[in-house]
Scaffold this motif. Structure first.
Motif, PDB file in Angstrom:
ATOM      1  N   LEU A  62     -10.704  68.647 113.655  1.00  0.00           N
ATOM      2  CA  LEU A  62     -11.486  67.303 114.263  1.00  0.00           C
ATOM      3  C   LEU A  62     -12.414  66.756 113.210  1.00  0.00           C
ATOM      4  O   LEU A  62     -13.545  66.044 113.358  1.00  0.00           O
ATOM      5  N   ASP A  63     -12.019  66.911 111.812  1.00  0.00           N
ATOM      6  CA  ASP A  63     -12.563  66.208 110.678  1.00  0.00           C
ATOM      7  C   ASP A  63     -14.053  66.374 110.481  1.00  0.00           C
ATOM      8  O   ASP A  63     -14.953  65.723 109.978  1.00  0.00           O
ATOM      9  N   LEU A  64     -14.368  67.705 110.940  1.00  0.00           N
ATOM     10  CA  LEU A  64     -15.890  68.387 110.443  1.00  0.00           C
ATOM     11  C   LEU A  64     -15.892  69.220 109.137  1.00  0.00           C
ATOM     12  O   LEU A  64     -14.779  69.711 108.822  1.00  0.00           O
ATOM     13  N   ASP A  65     -16.958  69.051 108.518  1.00  0.00           N
ATOM     14  CA  ASP A  65     -16.961  69.685 107.179  1.00  0.00           C
ATOM     15  C   ASP A  65     -17.392  71.025 107.518  1.00  0.00           C
ATOM     16  O   ASP A  65     -18.593  71.152 107.989  1.00  0.00           O
ATOM     17  N   VAL A  66     -16.655  72.065 107.394  1.00  0.00           N
ATOM     18  CA  VAL A  66     -16.921  73.574 107.867  1.00  0.00           C
ATOM     19  C   VAL A  66     -16.948  74.335 106.738  1.00  0.00           C
ATOM     20  O   VAL A  66     -15.997  74.479 105.830  1.00  0.00           O
ATOM     21  N   ARG A  67     -17.850  75.300 106.754  1.00  0.00           N
ATOM     22  CA  ARG A  67     -18.180  76.460 105.630  1.00  0.00           C
ATOM     23  C   ARG A  67     -17.846  77.770 106.787  1.00  0.00           C
ATOM     24  O   ARG A  67     -18.415  77.815 107.680  1.00  0.00           O
ATOM     25  N   LEU A  68     -16.954  78.350 106.392  1.00  0.00           N
ATOM     26  CA  LEU A  68     -16.858  79.949 107.069  1.00  0.00           C
ATOM     27  C   LEU A  68     -17.285  80.927 106.141  1.00  0.00           C
ATOM     28  O   LEU A  68     -16.962  81.172 104.973  1.00  0.00           O
ATOM     29  N   LEU A  69     -18.263  81.632 106.947  1.00  0.00           N
ATOM     30  CA  LEU A  69     -18.711  82.740 106.518  1.00  0.00           C
ATOM     31  C   LEU A  69     -18.249  84.180 107.148  1.00  0.00           C
ATOM     32  O   LEU A  69     -18.498  84.491 108.342  1.00  0.00           O
ATOM     33  N   THR A  70     -17.656  84.950 106.391  1.00  0.00           N
ATOM     34  CA  THR A  70     -17.047  86.131 106.862  1.00  0.00           C
ATOM     35  C   THR A  70     -16.913  87.180 105.687  1.00  0.00           C
ATOM     36  O   THR A  70     -17.391  86.866 105.001  1.00  0.00           O
TER      37      THR A  70
ATOM     38  N   LEU B 120     -27.944  77.852 102.554  1.00  0.00           N
ATOM     39  CA  LEU B 120     -26.489  77.253 103.292  1.00  0.00           C
ATOM     40  C   LEU B 120     -26.591  77.163 104.745  1.00  0.00           C
ATOM     41  O   LEU B 120     -26.609  76.168 105.262  1.00  0.00           O
ATOM     42  N   LEU B 121     -27.231  78.345 105.486  1.00  0.00           N
ATOM     43  CA  LEU B 121     -27.475  78.112 106.819  1.00  0.00           C
ATOM     44  C   LEU B 121     -28.426  77.176 107.177  1.00  0.00           C
ATOM     45  O   LEU B 121     -28.085  76.294 108.280  1.00  0.00           O
ATOM     46  N   ASN B 122     -29.714  76.959 106.758  1.00  0.00           N
ATOM     47  CA  ASN B 122     -30.631  76.131 106.998  1.00  0.00           C
ATOM     48  C   ASN B 122     -30.412  74.633 106.742  1.00  0.00           C
ATOM     49  O   ASN B 122     -30.957  73.955 107.280  1.00  0.00           O
ATOM     50  N   ASN B 123     -29.412  74.532 105.545  1.00  0.00           N
ATOM     51  CA  ASN B 123     -29.133  73.084 105.528  1.00  0.00           C
ATOM     52  C   ASN B 123     -28.077  72.611 106.472  1.00  0.00           C
ATOM     53  O   ASN B 123     -27.754  71.392 106.153  1.00  0.00           O
ATOM     54  N   ALA B 124     -27.288  73.248 107.207  1.00  0.00           N
ATOM     55  CA  ALA B 124     -26.259  72.844 108.043  1.00  0.00           C
ATOM     56  C   ALA B 124     -26.904  72.238 109.054  1.00  0.00           C
ATOM     57  O   ALA B 124     -28.054  72.318 109.591  1.00  0.00           O
ATOM     58  N   ARG B 125     -26.130  71.579 109.721  1.00  0.00           N
ATOM     59  CA  ARG B 125     -26.362  70.785 111.171  1.00  0.00           C
ATOM     60  C   ARG B 125     -26.183  71.652 112.150  1.00  0.00           C
ATOM     61  O   ARG B 125     -27.047  71.545 113.175  1.00  0.00           O
TER      62      ARG B 125
ATOM     63  N   TRP C 240     -18.222  69.752 117.732  1.00  0.00           N
ATOM     64  CA  TRP C 240     -17.998  68.288 117.605  1.00  0.00           C
ATOM     65  C   TRP C 240     -18.759  67.397 118.371  1.00  0.00           C
ATOM     66  O   TRP C 240     -19.454  66.585 117.785  1.00  0.00           O
ATOM     67  N   GLY C 241     -18.954  67.766 119.476  1.00  0.00           N
ATOM     68  CA  GLY C 241     -19.534  66.900 120.688  1.00  0.00           C
ATOM     69  C   GLY C 241     -20.950  66.945 120.424  1.00  0.00           C
ATOM     70  O   GLY C 241     -21.538  65.802 120.480  1.00  0.00           O
ATOM     71  N   TRP C 242     -21.603  68.077 119.897  1.00  0.00           N
ATOM     72  CA  TRP C 242     -22.954  67.973 119.715  1.00  0.00           C
ATOM     73  C   TRP C 242     -23.268  67.203 118.352  1.00  0.00           C
ATOM     74  O   TRP C 242     -24.281  66.463 118.584  1.00  0.00           O
ATOM     75  N   LEU C 243     -22.389  67.435 117.444  1.00  0.00           N
ATOM     76  CA  LEU C 243     -22.870  66.494 116.334  1.00  0.00           C
ATOM     77  C   LEU C 243     -22.392  65.005 116.539  1.00  0.00           C
ATOM     78  O   LEU C 243     -23.083  64.445 115.687  1.00  0.00           O
ATOM     79  N   GLU C 244     -21.830  64.759 117.515  1.00  0.00           N
ATOM     80  CA  GLU C 244     -21.275  63.407 117.833  1.00  0.00           C
ATOM     81  C   GLU C 244     -22.461  62.632 118.790  1.00  0.00           C
ATOM     82  O   GLU C 244     -22.316  61.655 119.243  1.00  0.00           O
ATOM     83  N   GLY C 245     -23.426  63.749 119.212  1.00  0.00           N
ATOM     84  CA  GLY C 245     -24.557  63.018 120.174  1.00  0.00           C
ATOM     85  C   GLY C 245     -24.238  62.952 121.693  1.00  0.00           C
ATOM     86  O   GLY C 245     -24.608  62.510 122.574  1.00  0.00           O
ATOM     87  N   LEU C 246     -23.060  63.790 121.942  1.00  0.00           N
ATOM     88  CA  LEU C 246     -22.638  63.738 123.405  1.00  0.00           C
ATOM     89  C   LEU C 246     -23.571  64.290 124.678  1.00  0.00           C
ATOM     90  O   LEU C 246     -24.024  65.416 124.055  1.00  0.00           O
ATOM     91  N   GLY C 247     -23.510  63.794 125.691  1.00  0.00           N
ATOM     92  CA  GLY C 247     -24.457  64.471 126.714  1.00  0.00           C
ATOM     93  C   GLY C 247     -23.626  65.584 127.329  1.00  0.00           C
ATOM     94  O   GLY C 247     -22.698  66.102 126.778  1.00  0.00           O
TER      95      GLY C 247
ATOM     96  N   VAL D   1     -25.887  68.287  94.300  1.00  0.00           N
ATOM     97  CA  VAL D   1     -24.640  68.627  95.276  1.00  0.00           C
ATOM     98  C   VAL D   1     -24.696  67.376  96.184  1.00  0.00           C
ATOM     99  O   VAL D   1     -25.658  67.055  96.822  1.00  0.00           O
ATOM    100  N   ARG D   2     -23.559  66.754  95.966  1.00  0.00           N
ATOM    101  CA  ARG D   2     -23.345  65.660  97.163  1.00  0.00           C
ATOM    102  C   ARG D   2     -22.663  66.144  98.426  1.00  0.00           C
ATOM    103  O   ARG D   2     -21.475  66.273  98.304  1.00  0.00           O
ATOM    104  N   ASP D   3     -23.528  66.597  99.277  1.00  0.00           N
ATOM    105  CA  ASP D   3     -22.986  67.178 100.540  1.00  0.00           C
ATOM    106  C   ASP D   3     -23.185  66.156 101.702  1.00  0.00           C
ATOM    107  O   ASP D   3     -24.286  65.491 102.000  1.00  0.00           O
ATOM    108  N   GLN D   4     -22.214  66.005 102.574  1.00  0.00           N
ATOM    109  CA  GLN D   4     -22.257  65.257 103.862  1.00  0.00           C
ATOM    110  C   GLN D   4     -22.644  66.408 105.001  1.00  0.00           C
ATOM    111  O   GLN D   4     -22.877  67.529 104.566  1.00  0.00           O
ATOM    112  N   ALA D   5     -23.073  65.792 106.084  1.00  0.00           N
ATOM    113  CA  ALA D   5     -23.557  66.860 107.044  1.00  0.00           C
ATOM    114  C   ALA D   5     -22.150  68.182 107.295  1.00  0.00           C
ATOM    115  O   ALA D   5     -21.185  67.624 107.382  1.00  0.00           O
TER     116      ALA D   5
END
Length: 360
Positions: free
Chosen positions: A106-114, A184-189, A316-323, A54-58
């Motif tokens: 915001l161009d994030l790769d999102v998986r929705l679990l509902t 799935l959850l533990n491989n997520a960022r 988004w900000g956390w994934l971008e490394g924002l303070g 599986v070719r997954d990005q973050a």
């Protein structure tokens, strides 16, 4: 990606060595049809090589509510026990879905679990997620279940007069079901959750997720689910009343506001962003950071989706490394963009617009 391709890809993520016949049996289709779907997934770059690499990005996972919102507004003052001429609207909602929608913008790769029923509303939600690029494959479909529905009636001025909320389907999002999605959850960022799911399921996420867990308390009635697990969460986004409830501190001024944040952080929580409505946001973290950030200028059209946009921007900000301060500014920028749209989700939200509005 089609709905069937998304479903097959999820099964492959869970077991990369699964056979085409096993996939066919699960999907209720022929093995040759599975081969076609796998070929399409390879062409699209989702999988490749032996063992279905599986070719997954973050990616991030959102665990929470998805609603079909149905509302009515009469043309004249409401008359009880009678049919009132007016306008009826239907739209997709739910805190989890709204956060995921904004994250996708915001161009994030999102998986929705509902949890979804097997009704027409589930089909509409699935179609919408495919169009938005939100991966709904991890979600649970409950045979005979009713997709979460929020039915409200406004008065002639547009203010809500009463509502009925049917969210019983989320009781199926049990810890046992979440455990089937542990990989799935533990491989997520990052994992973002709302409090529409059962308290024990929220606790399971806090106890078992290796990824940082962000939580939106949603309401004072549901925020109590968060209190026992505060120390296991990474980020919390309460409003003023929810912060008072969870901290035990009555907020009356800046000093008590800081005390409430300190009480929350003392549990082991890493970051907290206390929404102050028109007064902005108070952000604090376990490293000693303290920032009160005012609202950013915006033309107010509709404020219903501001909180969901704020949480999406925090992710988004956390994934971008924002303070801390930059993350708070990103949240305020997303809120400002959100309130300038007529609908709950403003399609004008994107990463470039967010950076520009926040001055990042």
């Amino acid at each position: 990606m089609t709905q069937r391709e998304a479903q097959i890809l999820q099964w492959i993520r869970e077991n990369p060595m699964i056979s085409q016949q096993e996939l066919a049996d699960r999907a209720g289709i022929t093995r040759s049809s599975v081969a076609v779907h796998i070929s399409n997934l390879m062409k699209k770059g989702y999988i490749g090589g032996k063992g279905y690499i599986v070719r997954d990005q973050a990616y991030a996972v959102v665990v929470g509510g998805v609603n079909m919102d149905i509302g009515g507004t009469p043309f004249a003052p409401l008359v009880g026990q009678d049919s009132n001429p007016g306008r009826v609207t239907m739209s997709l909602g739910g805190v989890g879905r709204n956060i995921a929608h904004n994250m996708a913008l915001l161009d994030l790769d999102v998986r929705l679990l509902t949890a979804l029923g097997d009704d027409m509303n589930a089909q509409k939600i699935t179609t919408s997620c495919i169009e938005l690029g939100i991966d709904l494959a991890p979600s649970l479909q409950v045979p005979g279940g009713t997709t979460s529905t929020y039915l409200f009636l406004n008065d002639e001025k547009g203010d809500m007069a009463l509502a009925v909320s049917d969210m019983a389907i989320y009781e199926h999002l049990t810890p046992r079901y979440l455990a089937t999605k542990e990989a799935l959850l533990n491989n997520a960022r990052l994992v973002v959750a709302d409090t529409n799911i059962p308290a024990e399921s929220l606790a399971w996420l806090a106890e078992n997720c290796k990824a940082p867990v962000f939580v939106d308390p949603v309401s004072t009635a549901k925020a109590v689910k968060v209190k026992p697990i505060l120390g296991k969460l990474h980020t919390l986004k309460p409003n003023r009343i929810e912060a008072e409830l969870l901290s035990g501190v009555t907020i009356t001024d800046d000093e008590s506001l800081a005390a409430a944040a300190d009480a929350l952080l003392e549990t082991g929580l890493h970051r907290v962003f206390i929404s102050l409505g028109a007064d902005g946001v108070y952000a604090a973290d376990h490293l000693g950071g303290r920032e009160k950030v005012p609202c950013l200028p915006a033309r107010m059209v509709n404020t219903t989706g501001c909180g969901d946009a704020f949480m999406a921007a925090l992710a988004w900000g956390w994934l971008e490394g924002l303070g801390l301060r930059e993350a708070a500014l990103a949240g305020e920028a997303a809120s400002a963009i959100s309130m300038e749209g007529a609908e709950t989700i403003n399609p004008d939200l994107n990463a470039d617009a967010l950076r520009k509005r926040a001055g990042l």
